[in-house]
Write an enzyme that holds these catalytic residues in place. Structure first.
Site, PDB file in Angstrom:
ATOM      1  N   TYR A  85      -9.843   3.535  -0.884  1.00  9.22           N
ATOM      2  CA  TYR A  85      -8.380   3.427  -0.995  1.00  9.22           C
ATOM      3  C   TYR A  85      -7.710   4.572  -0.230  1.00  9.22           C
ATOM      4  O   TYR A  85      -6.793   4.355   0.574  1.00  9.22           O
ATOM      5  CB  TYR A  85      -8.004   3.472  -2.485  1.00  9.22           C
ATOM      6  CG  TYR A  85      -6.519   3.482  -2.764  1.00  9.22           C
ATOM      7  CD1 TYR A  85      -5.788   2.304  -2.799  1.00  9.22           C
ATOM      8  CD2 TYR A  85      -5.849   4.682  -3.014  1.00  9.22           C
ATOM      9  CE1 TYR A  85      -4.418   2.320  -3.073  1.00  9.22           C
ATOM     10  CE2 TYR A  85      -4.494   4.704  -3.284  1.00  9.22           C
ATOM     11  CZ  TYR A  85      -3.782   3.518  -3.310  1.00  9.22           C
ATOM     12  OH  TYR A  85      -2.437   3.537  -3.572  1.00  9.22           O
TER      13      TYR A  85
ATOM     14  N   THR B 264       3.382   1.585 -12.916  1.00 16.73           N
ATOM     15  CA  THR B 264       3.284   0.172 -12.500  1.00 16.73           C
ATOM     16  C   THR B 264       1.972  -0.392 -13.050  1.00 16.73           C
ATOM     17  O   THR B 264       1.096   0.388 -13.461  1.00 16.73           O
ATOM     18  CB  THR B 264       3.228   0.024 -10.965  1.00 16.73           C
ATOM     19  OG1 THR B 264       1.939   0.462 -10.511  1.00 16.73           O
ATOM     20  CG2 THR B 264       4.300   0.817 -10.249  1.00 16.73           C
ATOM     21  N   PRO B 265       1.798  -1.721 -12.989  1.00 18.36           N
ATOM     22  CA  PRO B 265       0.530  -2.284 -13.466  1.00 18.36           C
ATOM     23  C   PRO B 265      -0.690  -1.696 -12.736  1.00 18.36           C
ATOM     24  O   PRO B 265      -1.772  -1.578 -13.316  1.00 18.36           O
ATOM     25  CB  PRO B 265       0.673  -3.783 -13.161  1.00 18.36           C
ATOM     26  CG  PRO B 265       2.152  -4.024 -13.169  1.00 18.36           C
ATOM     27  CD  PRO B 265       2.780  -2.768 -12.667  1.00 18.36           C
TER      28      PRO B 265
ATOM     29  N   ALA C 234       2.502  -4.395  -0.496  1.00 17.13           N
ATOM     30  CA  ALA C 234       1.367  -4.915  -1.289  1.00 17.13           C
ATOM     31  C   ALA C 234       0.122  -4.086  -0.990  1.00 17.13           C
ATOM     32  O   ALA C 234      -0.198  -3.820   0.164  1.00 17.13           O
ATOM     33  CB  ALA C 234       1.125  -6.378  -0.948  1.00 17.13           C
ATOM     34  N   GLY C 235      -0.549  -3.660  -2.051  1.00 20.97           N
ATOM     35  CA  GLY C 235      -1.740  -2.838  -1.843  1.00 20.97           C
ATOM     36  C   GLY C 235      -2.637  -2.905  -3.057  1.00 20.97           C
ATOM     37  O   GLY C 235      -2.224  -3.329  -4.137  1.00 20.97           O
TER      38      GLY C 235
ATOM     39  N   THR D 129       6.804  -8.919  -6.664  1.00 23.84           N
ATOM     40  CA  THR D 129       6.992  -9.424  -8.033  1.00 23.84           C
ATOM     41  C   THR D 129       6.740  -8.371  -9.113  1.00 23.84           C
ATOM     42  O   THR D 129       7.124  -8.560 -10.257  1.00 23.84           O
ATOM     43  CB  THR D 129       6.076 -10.641  -8.312  1.00 23.84           C
ATOM     44  OG1 THR D 129       4.724 -10.251  -8.048  1.00 23.84           O
ATOM     45  CG2 THR D 129       6.457 -11.829  -7.452  1.00 23.84           C
TER      46      THR D 129
ATOM     47  N   LYS E 148      -5.243   4.482   3.134  1.00 23.20           N
ATOM     48  CA  LYS E 148      -3.866   4.997   3.148  1.00 23.20           C
ATOM     49  C   LYS E 148      -3.702   6.093   4.205  1.00 23.20           C
ATOM     50  O   LYS E 148      -2.633   6.238   4.797  1.00 23.20           O
ATOM     51  CB  LYS E 148      -3.484   5.511   1.757  1.00 23.20           C
ATOM     52  CG  LYS E 148      -3.467   4.413   0.683  1.00 23.20           C
ATOM     53  CD  LYS E 148      -2.411   3.348   0.966  1.00 23.20           C
ATOM     54  CE  LYS E 148      -2.208   2.400  -0.197  1.00 23.20           C
ATOM     55  NZ  LYS E 148      -1.126   1.436   0.019  1.00 23.20           N
TER      56      LYS E 148
ATOM     57  N   VAL F  25      -1.809 -11.175   1.456  1.00 18.12           N
ATOM     58  CA  VAL F  25      -1.667 -10.386   2.689  1.00 18.12           C
ATOM     59  C   VAL F  25      -3.008  -9.945   3.271  1.00 18.12           C
ATOM     60  O   VAL F  25      -3.062  -9.465   4.395  1.00 18.12           O
ATOM     61  CB  VAL F  25      -0.747  -9.145   2.506  1.00 18.12           C
ATOM     62  CG1 VAL F  25       0.666  -9.546   2.141  1.00 18.12           C
ATOM     63  CG2 VAL F  25      -1.336  -8.141   1.539  1.00 18.12           C
TER      64      VAL F  25
ATOM     65  N   ILE G  39       3.014   6.459 -10.167  1.00 17.85           N
ATOM     66  CA  ILE G  39       4.223   5.686 -10.506  1.00 17.85           C
ATOM     67  C   ILE G  39       3.856   4.660 -11.581  1.00 17.85           C
ATOM     68  O   ILE G  39       2.795   4.020 -11.509  1.00 17.85           O
ATOM     69  CB  ILE G  39       4.774   4.957  -9.239  1.00 17.85           C
ATOM     70  CG1 ILE G  39       4.980   5.942  -8.072  1.00 17.85           C
ATOM     71  CG2 ILE G  39       6.065   4.206  -9.574  1.00 17.85           C
ATOM     72  CD1 ILE G  39       6.008   7.031  -8.277  1.00 17.85           C
TER      73      ILE G  39
HETATM   74  N1  LIG Z   1       1.560   2.824  -8.711  1.00 17.12           N
HETATM   75  C1  LIG Z   1       1.181   3.968  -8.173  1.00 17.12           C
HETATM   76  O1  LIG Z   1       0.985   4.967  -8.861  1.00 17.12           O
HETATM   77  C2  LIG Z   1       1.008   4.056  -6.685  1.00 17.12           C
HETATM   78  C3  LIG Z   1       0.707   5.310  -6.158  1.00 17.12           C
HETATM   79  C4  LIG Z   1       0.556   5.442  -4.795  1.00 17.12           C
HETATM   80  C5  LIG Z   1       0.693   4.332  -3.975  1.00 17.12           C
HETATM   81  N2  LIG Z   1       0.975   3.108  -4.497  1.00 17.12           N
HETATM   82  C6  LIG Z   1       1.096   1.999  -3.548  1.00 17.12           C
HETATM   83  O2  LIG Z   1       2.294   1.306  -3.781  1.00 17.12           O
HETATM   84  C7  LIG Z   1       2.128  -0.080  -3.470  1.00 17.12           C
HETATM   85  C8  LIG Z   1       2.558  -0.922  -4.662  1.00 17.12           C
HETATM   86  O3  LIG Z   1       1.770  -0.531  -5.764  1.00 17.12           O
HETATM   87  P1  LIG Z   1       2.145  -0.956  -7.255  1.00 17.12           P
HETATM   88  O4  LIG Z   1       1.672   0.120  -8.131  1.00 17.12           O
HETATM   89  O5  LIG Z   1       3.536  -1.402  -7.341  1.00 17.12           O
HETATM   90  O6  LIG Z   1       1.152  -2.213  -7.429  1.00 17.12           O
HETATM   91  P2  LIG Z   1       1.199  -3.396  -8.499  1.00 17.12           P
HETATM   92  O7  LIG Z   1       1.938  -2.967  -9.684  1.00 17.12           O
HETATM   93  O8  LIG Z   1      -0.213  -3.847  -8.652  1.00 17.12           O
HETATM   94  O9  LIG Z   1       2.030  -4.543  -7.751  1.00 17.12           O
HETATM   95  C9  LIG Z   1       1.537  -5.042  -6.557  1.00 17.12           C
HETATM   96  C10 LIG Z   1       2.397  -6.183  -6.075  1.00 17.12           C
HETATM   97  O10 LIG Z   1       1.815  -6.673  -4.862  1.00 17.12           O
HETATM   98  C11 LIG Z   1       1.337  -8.003  -5.054  1.00 17.12           C
HETATM   99  N3  LIG Z   1       0.046  -8.091  -4.366  1.00 17.12           N
HETATM  100  C12 LIG Z   1      -1.089  -7.431  -4.650  1.00 17.12           C
HETATM  101  N4  LIG Z   1      -2.053  -7.789  -3.799  1.00 17.12           N
HETATM  102  C13 LIG Z   1      -1.513  -8.687  -2.964  1.00 17.12           C
HETATM  103  C14 LIG Z   1      -1.990  -9.437  -1.866  1.00 17.12           C
HETATM  104  N5  LIG Z   1      -3.259  -9.326  -1.464  1.00 17.12           N
HETATM  105  N6  LIG Z   1      -1.164 -10.265  -1.220  1.00 17.12           N
HETATM  106  C15 LIG Z   1       0.129 -10.378  -1.610  1.00 17.12           C
HETATM  107  N7  LIG Z   1       0.640  -9.719  -2.645  1.00 17.12           N
HETATM  108  C16 LIG Z   1      -0.167  -8.875  -3.319  1.00 17.12           C
HETATM  109  C17 LIG Z   1       1.232  -8.192  -6.569  1.00 17.12           C
HETATM  110  O11 LIG Z   1       1.405  -9.555  -6.943  1.00 17.12           O
HETATM  111  P3  LIG Z   1       0.118 -10.544  -7.134  1.00 17.12           P
HETATM  112  O12 LIG Z   1      -0.932  -9.740  -7.840  1.00 17.12           O
HETATM  113  O13 LIG Z   1       0.645 -11.691  -7.922  1.00 17.12           O
HETATM  114  O14 LIG Z   1      -0.301 -10.935  -5.757  1.00 17.12           O
HETATM  115  C18 LIG Z   1       2.437  -7.354  -7.014  1.00 17.12           C
HETATM  116  O15 LIG Z   1       3.635  -8.060  -6.844  1.00 17.12           O
HETATM  117  C19 LIG Z   1       0.655  -0.251  -3.101  1.00 17.12           C
HETATM  118  O16 LIG Z   1       0.513  -0.226  -1.699  1.00 17.12           O
HETATM  119  C20 LIG Z   1       0.005   0.963  -3.724  1.00 17.12           C
HETATM  120  O17 LIG Z   1      -1.171   1.348  -3.057  1.00 17.12           O
HETATM  121  C21 LIG Z   1       1.126   2.955  -5.845  1.00 17.12           C
END
Ligand SMILES: NC(=O)c1ccc[n+]([C@@H]2O[C@H](COP(=O)([O-])OP(=O)(O)OC[C@H]3O[C@@H](n4cnc5c(N)ncnc54)[C@H](OP(=O)(O)O)[C@@H]3O)[C@@H](O)[C@H]2O)c1
Length: 335
Positions: A240, A275-276, A176-177, A99, A244, A148, A273
């Site tokens: 974290y 994102t929230p 999801a993370g 989402t 990973k 998850v 990236i």
């Molecule tokens: N953004 C970055 O800079 C970055 C960098 C390196 C790696 N990552 C990795 O990329 C992935 C996505 O990150 P993002 O930045 O897109 O995160 P995000 O903006 O926080 O979005 C996370 C998404 O996952 C869902 N989610 C979170 N916890 C969940 C759970 N326990 N069960 C089911 N759904 C869950 C959230 O919806 P709800 O909260 O409504 O559940 C949301 O849709 C993660 O694995 C993160 O570690 C991100």
């Protein structure tokens, strides 16, 4: 002549008469032929041991000769066309955390390339609003709420996926993370549990649960989302980063175990990236940007494009890789 006797005779270790006298290899030796290991490594060899080794060598070479390749190179008439190589048309996919952020980017990228997608998040109203938007955009997306980090929720999610896609799944993206930002000495047991269960346990358990569905599709692809924090340290993110790092290694293990079921496993490691999850003040963001050779923070769709590529027929020989989408952050040795 029995094959093992012929091998002994041909290798001139035994005379023909001696070779013919030997009984068939024992069960223990046959079991060892599966692993291609000799039963008595380095031991002083008696004639019987020599015989067993010959028999095992023979069995091993037979096994190697008859072993089927795991990712078969398609015959000319079965090769995907140029269009099919770069498409996900007809594929089914589960993308967790769709989402927001990167997960949302992946749903939209893969949906646009023709995949039917099931996604999940914890918040029902966010999910409903997203499903509505995707349907109006003509994407084939279904969804359900799932945390998850909960084993029971993961099982329920996979049951839903199974019934949505008639027991066959081509793609699993464990996206999801979460992270808890605190110095290592302040990370509490519950912080550790939340991060590990959301990032690592879910990747392992969902892959396990999806395995029969991916296998049934005849062409499965798993993409785990880790982070550049798996290979470089980030202040406040010790747990974290550890979670990973484990996801990267899980990728390599599954990539070696599951090709026999026509399942490839790869991993995408994003850098910073937009994102929230990356919410931070302008000064911290500017500091991050300075270390990125590309000079900017990445967009979710720039990670999504790589994830989609890894699931396409064009990527069918890519397996067990951890690929960064980080604007060059991890290769930058300049301060
Ligand atoms: N953004 C970055 O800079 C970055 C960098 C390196 C790696 N990552 C990795 O990329 C992935 C996505 O990150 P993002 O930045 O897109 O995160 P995000 O903006 O926080 O979005 C996370 C998404 O996952 C869902 N989610 C979170 N916890 C969940 C759970 N326990 N069960 C089911 N759904 C869950 C959230 O919806 P709800 O909260 O409504 O559940 C949301 O849709 C993660 O694995 C993160 O570690 C991100």
């Amino acid at each position: 002549m029995k094959q093992w006797a012929e091998s002994l005779w041909r290798n001139k270790r035994l005379s023909l008469a001696e070779a013919l006298e030997f009984p068939e290899p024992t069960k223990a030796a046959v079991v060892d032929t599966r692993t291609c290991r000799f039963p008595l490594p380095g031991a002083q060899l008696s004639v019987v041991d020599t015989f067993l080794q010959e028999a095992i060598k023979l069995r091993c070479s037979e096994t190697l000769q008859t072993k089927k390749p795991r990712f078969t190179y398609p015959a000319e008439e079965q090769k995907p066309s140029a269009m099919e190589k770069w498409s996900l048309l007809g594929s089914t996919a589960l993308v967790t955390g769709g989402t927001k952020g990167i997960g949302r980017g992946i749903v939209e990228e893969m949906g646009g390339l023709g995949a039917a997608i099931h996604t999940c998040s914890r918040n029902q109203s966010d999910l409903d609003a997203s499903l509505q938007q995707w349907r109006s955009a003509g994407l084939k997306v279904t969804g359900s709420t799932c945390d998850v980090s909960s084993p029971a929720d993961r099982e329920k999610l996979m049951e839903e996926v199974k019934s949505t896609f008639d027991g066959k799944l081509n793609i699993l993206v464990c996206n999801a993370g979460t992270g808890v930002v605190k110095p290592a000495v302040e990370q509490m047991a519950e912080d550790y549990k939340l991060v590990m269960s959301t990032n690592l346990d879910s990747s392992f358990h969902l892959s396990q649960l999806a395995h029969p569905l991916l296998k049934a599709s005849g062409n499965g692809s798993i993409v785990l989302i880790s982070s550049i924090g798996a290979s470089i340290a980030v202040d406040g993110l010790s747990v974290y980063c550890a979670s990973k790092g484990a996801v990267n290694q899980l990728t390599r293990s599954l990539a070696c175990e599951w090709p026999r079921d026509n399942i490839r496993t790869n991993c995408v490691a994003p850098g910073s990236i937009k994102t929230p999850l990356l919410a931070m003040d302008d000064e911290s963001l500017a500091m991050r940007r300075r270390r990125i050779p590309a000079g900017r923070i990445g967009e979710p769709e720039e990670v999504a494009a790589l994830v989609a590529f890894l699931c396409m027929p064009g990527a069918r020989y890519i397996n067990g890789q951890v690929i960064c989408a980080d604007g060059g952050r991890t290769i930058n040795g300049n301060i």
